[in-house]
Design a protein around this motif. Structure first.
Motif, short mmCIF file in Angstrom:
data_model
loop_
_atom_site.label_atom_id
_atom_site.label_comp_id
_atom_site.label_asym_id
_atom_site.label_seq_id
_atom_site.Cartn_x
_atom_site.Cartn_y
_atom_site.Cartn_z
N SER A 217 0.87 -1.18 0.00
CA SER A 217 0.00 0.00 0.00
C SER A 217 0.90 1.23 0.00
CB SER A 217 -0.90 0.01 1.24
OG SER A 217 -0.13 0.25 2.41
N SER A 218 0.29 2.39 0.01
CA SER A 218 1.07 3.63 0.08
C SER A 218 1.92 3.66 1.34
CB SER A 218 0.12 4.84 0.05
OG SER A 218 0.83 6.03 0.29
N ALA A 219 1.38 3.12 2.44
CA ALA A 219 2.12 3.11 3.71
C ALA A 219 3.12 1.98 3.78
CB ALA A 219 1.13 3.00 4.87
N ARG A 220 2.92 0.94 2.95
CA ARG A 220 3.80 -0.24 2.98
C ARG A 220 4.16 -0.61 1.54
NH1 ARG A 220 -0.60 -1.31 5.77
NH2 ARG A 220 -1.35 -2.80 4.21
N PRO A 221 5.07 0.11 0.91
CA PRO A 221 5.44 -0.23 -0.48
C PRO A 221 6.02 -1.64 -0.57
CG PRO A 221 6.32 1.92 0.19
CD PRO A 221 5.80 1.27 1.43
N ASP A 222 5.89 -2.24 -1.74
CA ASP A 222 6.45 -3.58 -1.96
C ASP A 222 7.93 -3.61 -1.58
OD1 ASP A 222 4.71 -5.58 -2.68
OD2 ASP A 222 4.57 -4.93 -4.76
N GLY A 223 8.32 -4.58 -0.78
CA GLY A 223 9.71 -4.74 -0.38
C GLY A 223 10.07 -4.03 0.90
N SER A 224 9.16 -3.21 1.43
CA SER A 224 9.47 -2.47 2.65
C SER A 224 9.22 -3.30 3.91
CB SER A 224 8.65 -1.17 2.72
OG SER A 224 7.26 -1.47 2.79
N MET A 225 8.49 -4.41 3.76
CA MET A 225 8.25 -5.32 4.89
C MET A 225 8.59 -6.74 4.43
SD MET A 225 4.86 -3.69 6.68
CE MET A 225 5.00 -4.83 8.05
N GLU A 226 9.39 -7.42 5.21
CA GLU A 226 9.90 -8.74 4.78
C GLU A 226 9.95 -9.71 5.94
OE1 GLU A 226 14.00 -10.61 2.82
OE2 GLU A 226 13.96 -8.56 3.62
N VAL A 227 9.41 -10.91 5.73
CA VAL A 227 9.59 -11.99 6.69
C VAL A 227 10.98 -12.58 6.45
CG1 VAL A 227 8.85 -14.29 7.39
CG2 VAL A 227 7.15 -12.53 6.92
#
Length: 284
Positions: A217-227
């Protein structure tokens, strides 16, 4: 739904956040959630929403669907429950057990997390306790949060013509860099009641491994959160030979520097307990 759930399971997830808002707090201007000590927090409700979304992507039937992802045409939980003829018959018969049994067999999130069925026109309310419990996730170190003001460069309405278009829209917040630890467990006694199986547990494991897929999302761009890692402990008996608290303490995460930026900037120490096996799974 196949088979039964054999032995208790504990799990932990290490998730890296970089320049993203993992879970905004609506009571605080949608700033990333923080504890009073300044540690970042991701609520258990937020995590279970992401697990549900992943299970839905995997083709599973979900009862608590978010509006934008509804795939069965129903606009509310009440509508979805009323669409099940077996549940409606049980409701008329005031048979709570039959109602709960059918709900668990129909929707994987109900037999996983449980659900309260209490709608205005129900003659009875039914509560289901699920075997999968998820803790809130917390950052290893206090988080640094950046905030920026957002402006718009176009008029929203024609009547605004002539007015200055670069108007303030609001604020956007992000965690600069942080490693979060999410813990949880699967209880054998409750799994037996809801019909949760070993096959379901494998689906939960896969959902955790791929937790942030299709979650941008705008708050969580692809790649900004990773397991980065999933730790999966399976006990050797149904009730488990150790408490979940004891198992979760086996994982110790510390920062190598005062300002860690990458997953490699953390020391991961995993202790062991006799006769307790752990599966270490790389994130997607």
């Amino acid at each position: 739904m196949m088979g039964e759930f054999t032995n208790k399971i504990d799990f932990a997830v290490l998730a890296m956040v970089k320049d993203a808002n993992p879970n905004g707090d609506p009571l605080n201007g949608n700033r990333p959630r923080e504890t009073y000590d300044g540690y970042g927090e991701i609520s258990d409700v937020c995590i279970k929403r992401k697990i549900r979304n992943r299970l839905q992507d995997m083709g599973e039937r979900i009862f608590v669907q978010s509006d934008e992802r509804a795939d069965d045409g129903y606009k509310s939980l009440a509508e979805r429950a009323k669409s099940n003829e077996v549940m409606q018959k049980a409701l008329k018969d005031k048979d709570r057990d039959a109602y709960a049994k059918e709900a668990c067999e129909t929707w994987i999130d109900v037999r996983s997390f449980g659900q309260v069925f209490a709608f205005k026109d129900n003659s009875v309310s039914v509560g289901v306790r699920g075997p999968v419990s998820v803790h809130s996730g917390f950052s290893v170190m206090p988080v640094s949060i950046d905030s920026m003001q957002i402006t718009k460069s176009v008029n929203s309405e024609t009547k605004d013509k002539g007015k200055k278009s670069a108007d303030t829209m609001g604020m956007k917040h992000k965690v600069c860099s942080a490693l979060y630890v999410i813990k949880g467990s699967i209880n054998h006694q409750l799994a037996k009641k809801t019909g949760f199986s070993d096959e379901d547990a494998e689906k939960i494991k896969e959902a955790l491994r791929t937790l942030f897929v299709n979650d941008s999302s705008s708050a969580r761009p692809d790649g900004s959160m990773e397991v980065c890692k999933v730790y999966w402990w399976k006990h050797n008996c149904p009730m488990g030979q150790y408490s979940s608290a004891k198992v979760h303490r086996l994982l110790n995460v510390t920062a190598k520097t005062d300002d860690p930026k990458e997953f490699e900037d953390y020391d991961i120490c995993l202790d062991s307990l006799p006769d307790l096996k752990v599966e270490e799974i790389e994130g997607m």
